[in-house]
Design a protein around this motif. Structure first.
Motif, PDB file in Angstrom:
ATOM      1  N   ASP A  54       0.830  -1.207   0.000  1.00 63.12           N
ATOM      2  CA  ASP A  54       0.000   0.000   0.000  1.00 63.12           C
ATOM      3  C   ASP A  54       0.864   1.256   0.000  1.00 63.12           C
ATOM      4  O   ASP A  54       0.515   2.264  -0.604  1.00 63.12           O
ATOM      5  CB  ASP A  54      -0.921   0.027   1.224  1.00 63.12           C
ATOM      6  CG  ASP A  54      -1.956  -1.090   1.193  1.00 63.12           C
ATOM      7  OD1 ASP A  54      -2.363  -1.508   0.091  1.00 63.12           O
ATOM      8  OD2 ASP A  54      -2.354  -1.542   2.286  1.00 63.12           O
ATOM      9  N   VAL A  55       1.979   1.216   0.737  1.00 63.76           N
ATOM     10  CA  VAL A  55       2.894   2.359   0.798  1.00 63.76           C
ATOM     11  C   VAL A  55       4.330   1.900   0.602  1.00 63.76           C
ATOM     12  O   VAL A  55       4.686   0.769   0.923  1.00 63.76           O
ATOM     13  CB  VAL A  55       2.809   3.139   2.134  1.00 63.76           C
ATOM     14  CG1 VAL A  55       1.486   3.842   2.280  1.00 63.76           C
ATOM     15  CG2 VAL A  55       3.117   2.267   3.314  1.00 63.76           C
ATOM     16  N   SER A  56       5.121   2.804   0.068  1.00 63.92           N
ATOM     17  CA  SER A  56       6.554   2.588  -0.091  1.00 63.92           C
ATOM     18  C   SER A  56       7.263   3.472   0.923  1.00 63.92           C
ATOM     19  O   SER A  56       6.929   4.647   1.072  1.00 63.92           O
ATOM     20  CB  SER A  56       6.942   2.960  -1.516  1.00 63.92           C
ATOM     21  OG  SER A  56       8.282   2.675  -1.744  1.00 63.92           O
ATOM     22  N   VAL A  57       8.227   2.899   1.643  1.00 64.88           N
ATOM     23  CA  VAL A  57       8.934   3.628   2.682  1.00 64.88           C
ATOM     24  C   VAL A  57      10.371   3.862   2.230  1.00 64.88           C
ATOM     25  O   VAL A  57      11.090   2.923   1.904  1.00 64.88           O
ATOM     26  CB  VAL A  57       8.928   2.838   4.014  1.00 64.88           C
ATOM     27  CG1 VAL A  57       9.681   3.615   5.100  1.00 64.88           C
ATOM     28  CG2 VAL A  57       7.511   2.522   4.447  1.00 64.88           C
ATOM     29  N   GLY A  58      10.771   5.123   2.191  1.00 68.16           N
ATOM     30  CA  GLY A  58      12.143   5.477   1.854  1.00 68.16           C
ATOM     31  C   GLY A  58      12.811   6.102   3.058  1.00 68.16           C
ATOM     32  O   GLY A  58      12.156   6.740   3.876  1.00 68.16           O
ATOM     33  N   TYR A  59      14.113   5.882   3.189  1.00 73.17           N
ATOM     34  CA  TYR A  59      14.825   6.517   4.294  1.00 73.17           C
ATOM     35  C   TYR A  59      16.160   7.062   3.819  1.00 73.17           C
ATOM     36  O   TYR A  59      16.768   6.556   2.894  1.00 73.17           O
ATOM     37  CB  TYR A  59      14.996   5.575   5.488  1.00 73.17           C
ATOM     38  CG  TYR A  59      15.807   4.325   5.230  1.00 73.17           C
ATOM     39  CD1 TYR A  59      17.152   4.265   5.554  1.00 73.17           C
ATOM     40  CD2 TYR A  59      15.222   3.197   4.673  1.00 73.17           C
ATOM     41  CE1 TYR A  59      17.900   3.125   5.334  1.00 73.17           C
ATOM     42  CE2 TYR A  59      15.954   2.047   4.448  1.00 73.17           C
ATOM     43  CZ  TYR A  59      17.295   2.013   4.788  1.00 73.17           C
ATOM     44  OH  TYR A  59      18.026   0.882   4.566  1.00 73.17           O
ATOM     45  N   LEU A  60      16.576   8.142   4.460  1.00 74.94           N
ATOM     46  CA  LEU A  60      17.770   8.868   4.065  1.00 74.94           C
ATOM     47  C   LEU A  60      18.598   9.197   5.306  1.00 74.94           C
ATOM     48  O   LEU A  60      18.269  10.135   6.028  1.00 74.94           O
ATOM     49  CB  LEU A  60      17.375  10.160   3.345  1.00 74.94           C
ATOM     50  CG  LEU A  60      18.521  11.069   2.930  1.00 74.94           C
ATOM     51  CD1 LEU A  60      19.322  10.447   1.799  1.00 74.94           C
ATOM     52  CD2 LEU A  60      17.970  12.414   2.495  1.00 74.94           C
ATOM     53  N   PRO A  61      19.644   8.414   5.579  1.00 73.80           N
ATOM     54  CA  PRO A  61      20.525   8.762   6.690  1.00 73.80           C
ATOM     55  C   PRO A  61      21.525   9.838   6.260  1.00 73.80           C
ATOM     56  O   PRO A  61      21.884   9.921   5.090  1.00 73.80           O
ATOM     57  CB  PRO A  61      21.249   7.455   7.011  1.00 73.80           C
ATOM     58  CG  PRO A  61      21.052   6.571   5.835  1.00 73.80           C
ATOM     59  CD  PRO A  61      19.965   7.132   4.988  1.00 73.80           C
ATOM     60  N   SER A  62      21.946  10.671   7.194  1.00 75.02           N
ATOM     61  CA  SER A  62      22.948  11.688   6.902  1.00 75.02           C
ATOM     62  C   SER A  62      23.757  11.957   8.159  1.00 75.02           C
ATOM     63  O   SER A  62      23.314  11.693   9.269  1.00 75.02           O
ATOM     64  CB  SER A  62      22.294  12.978   6.409  1.00 75.02           C
ATOM     65  OG  SER A  62      21.465  13.510   7.409  1.00 75.02           O
ATOM     66  N   THR A  63      24.935  12.490   7.963  1.00 77.92           N
ATOM     67  CA  THR A  63      25.809  12.818   9.088  1.00 77.92           C
ATOM     68  C   THR A  63      26.166  14.294   9.011  1.00 77.92           C
ATOM     69  O   THR A  63      26.429  14.816   7.938  1.00 77.92           O
ATOM     70  CB  THR A  63      27.108  11.974   9.017  1.00 77.92           C
ATOM     71  OG1 THR A  63      26.754  10.603   8.973  1.00 77.92           O
ATOM     72  CG2 THR A  63      27.976  12.220  10.234  1.00 77.92           C
ATOM     73  N   THR A  64      26.157  14.965  10.147  1.00 80.04           N
ATOM     74  CA  THR A  64      26.520  16.370  10.222  1.00 80.04           C
ATOM     75  C   THR A  64      27.656  16.518  11.214  1.00 80.04           C
ATOM     76  O   THR A  64      27.578  16.003  12.326  1.00 80.04           O
ATOM     77  CB  THR A  64      25.317  17.220  10.696  1.00 80.04           C
ATOM     78  OG1 THR A  64      24.215  16.969   9.841  1.00 80.04           O
ATOM     79  CG2 THR A  64      25.635  18.694  10.684  1.00 80.04           C
ATOM     80  N   ALA A  65      28.696  17.203  10.813  1.00 83.36           N
ATOM     81  CA  ALA A  65      29.804  17.508  11.719  1.00 83.36           C
ATOM     82  C   ALA A  65      29.757  18.991  12.038  1.00 83.36           C
ATOM     83  O   ALA A  65      29.642  19.821  11.136  1.00 83.36           O
ATOM     84  CB  ALA A  65      31.133  17.147  11.064  1.00 83.36           C
ATOM     85  N   LYS A  66      29.837  19.337  13.313  1.00 82.94           N
ATOM     86  CA  LYS A  66      29.858  20.746  13.722  1.00 82.94           C
ATOM     87  C   LYS A  66      31.223  21.028  14.334  1.00 82.94           C
ATOM     88  O   LYS A  66      31.662  20.339  15.238  1.00 82.94           O
ATOM     89  CB  LYS A  66      28.761  21.021  14.749  1.00 82.94           C
ATOM     90  CG  LYS A  66      27.365  20.928  14.181  1.00 82.94           C
ATOM     91  CD  LYS A  66      26.337  21.327  15.201  1.00 82.94           C
ATOM     92  CE  LYS A  66      24.956  21.268  14.587  1.00 82.94           C
ATOM     93  NZ  LYS A  66      23.911  21.650  15.503  1.00 82.94           N
ATOM     94  N   GLU A  67      31.867  22.053  13.821  1.00 79.17           N
ATOM     95  CA  GLU A  67      33.191  22.404  14.317  1.00 79.17           C
ATOM     96  C   GLU A  67      33.281  23.912  14.489  1.00 79.17           C
ATOM     97  O   GLU A  67      33.020  24.665  13.560  1.00 79.17           O
ATOM     98  CB  GLU A  67      34.254  21.917  13.336  1.00 79.17           C
ATOM     99  CG  GLU A  67      35.669  22.117  13.843  1.00 79.17           C
ATOM    100  CD  GLU A  67      36.691  21.410  12.967  1.00 79.17           C
ATOM    101  OE1 GLU A  67      37.869  21.524  13.286  1.00 79.17           O
ATOM    102  OE2 GLU A  67      36.304  20.759  11.987  1.00 79.17           O
ATOM    103  N   ASP A  68      33.591  24.352  15.709  1.00 75.34           N
ATOM    104  CA  ASP A  68      33.762  25.775  15.998  1.00 75.34           C
ATOM    105  C   ASP A  68      32.576  26.609  15.510  1.00 75.34           C
ATOM    106  O   ASP A  68      32.758  27.656  14.902  1.00 75.34           O
ATOM    107  CB  ASP A  68      35.056  26.310  15.373  1.00 75.34           C
ATOM    108  CG  ASP A  68      36.286  25.616  15.927  1.00 75.34           C
ATOM    109  OD1 ASP A  68      37.218  25.383  15.152  1.00 75.34           O
ATOM    110  OD2 ASP A  68      36.298  25.309  17.123  1.00 75.34           O
ATOM    111  N   GLY A  69      31.375  26.123  15.722  1.00 78.06           N
ATOM    112  CA  GLY A  69      30.183  26.882  15.365  1.00 78.06           C
ATOM    113  C   GLY A  69      29.777  26.784  13.911  1.00 78.06           C
ATOM    114  O   GLY A  69      28.747  27.309  13.523  1.00 78.06           O
TER     115      GLY A  69
END
Length: 157
Positions: A54-69
């Protein structure tokens, strides 16, 4: 989190999970897929073959790096939903980590019915450590959080 209020979620009984929308570690992709499947089963849905779902499920992982603001986004992904870019989650191990750097693991889950988005949720968690087991645990927490708002009318009695 966003829900198509016009959608009758009680009509949705089956789902199919697509491959991740960006290239990631296969073990992690399988784990994410299993965790999403478990959560949707608790909502009363049944896994199905793609052509019968009935439905298709998609997923999108991502990574974020925060350095010195400043923020550096990695893994915006590619796929049928029109995103561009991409880097594997395995690559987070090669990011130089200074004392001022923190990593966040993001995840977006979209559900599509008849070519139309009916449910979309995204969020992120901060990674205290960068080993695969810790990342899996954080992703599990994130999947549960993102799918907890899936409409309760879908639960079968």
């Amino acid at each position: 989190m966003s829900v198509d209020e016009s959608q009758n979620f009680s009509d949705i009984k089956t789902f199919y999970i697509q491959s991740p929308l960006n290239p990631i570690n296969e073990t992690l992709a399988n784990h994410l897929s299993s965790t999403i499947t478990e959560q949707l089963i608790t909502k009363g849905l049944t896994p199905s073959e793609e052509e019968n779902a009935d439905v298709s499920v998609g997923y999108l992982p991502s990574t974020t790096a925060k350095e010195d603001g400043t923020t550096l986004n990695l893994g915006l992904g590619t796929g049928s939903f029109g995103r561009s870019g991409g880097i594997s989650l395995g690559s987070i191990f090669s990011i130089p980590v200074g004392e001022q750097t923190s990593l966040q693991q993001g995840l977006q889950i979209d559900m599509v019915k008849d070519g139309k988005f009916i449910y979309s949720a995204s969020g992120s968690v901060e990674l205290e450590s960068k080993d695969s087991i810790s990342i899996q645990k954080k992703l599990d927490e994130l999947v549960i959080k993102l799918l907890e708002q899936y409409p309760s009318s879908a639960i079968q009695n």
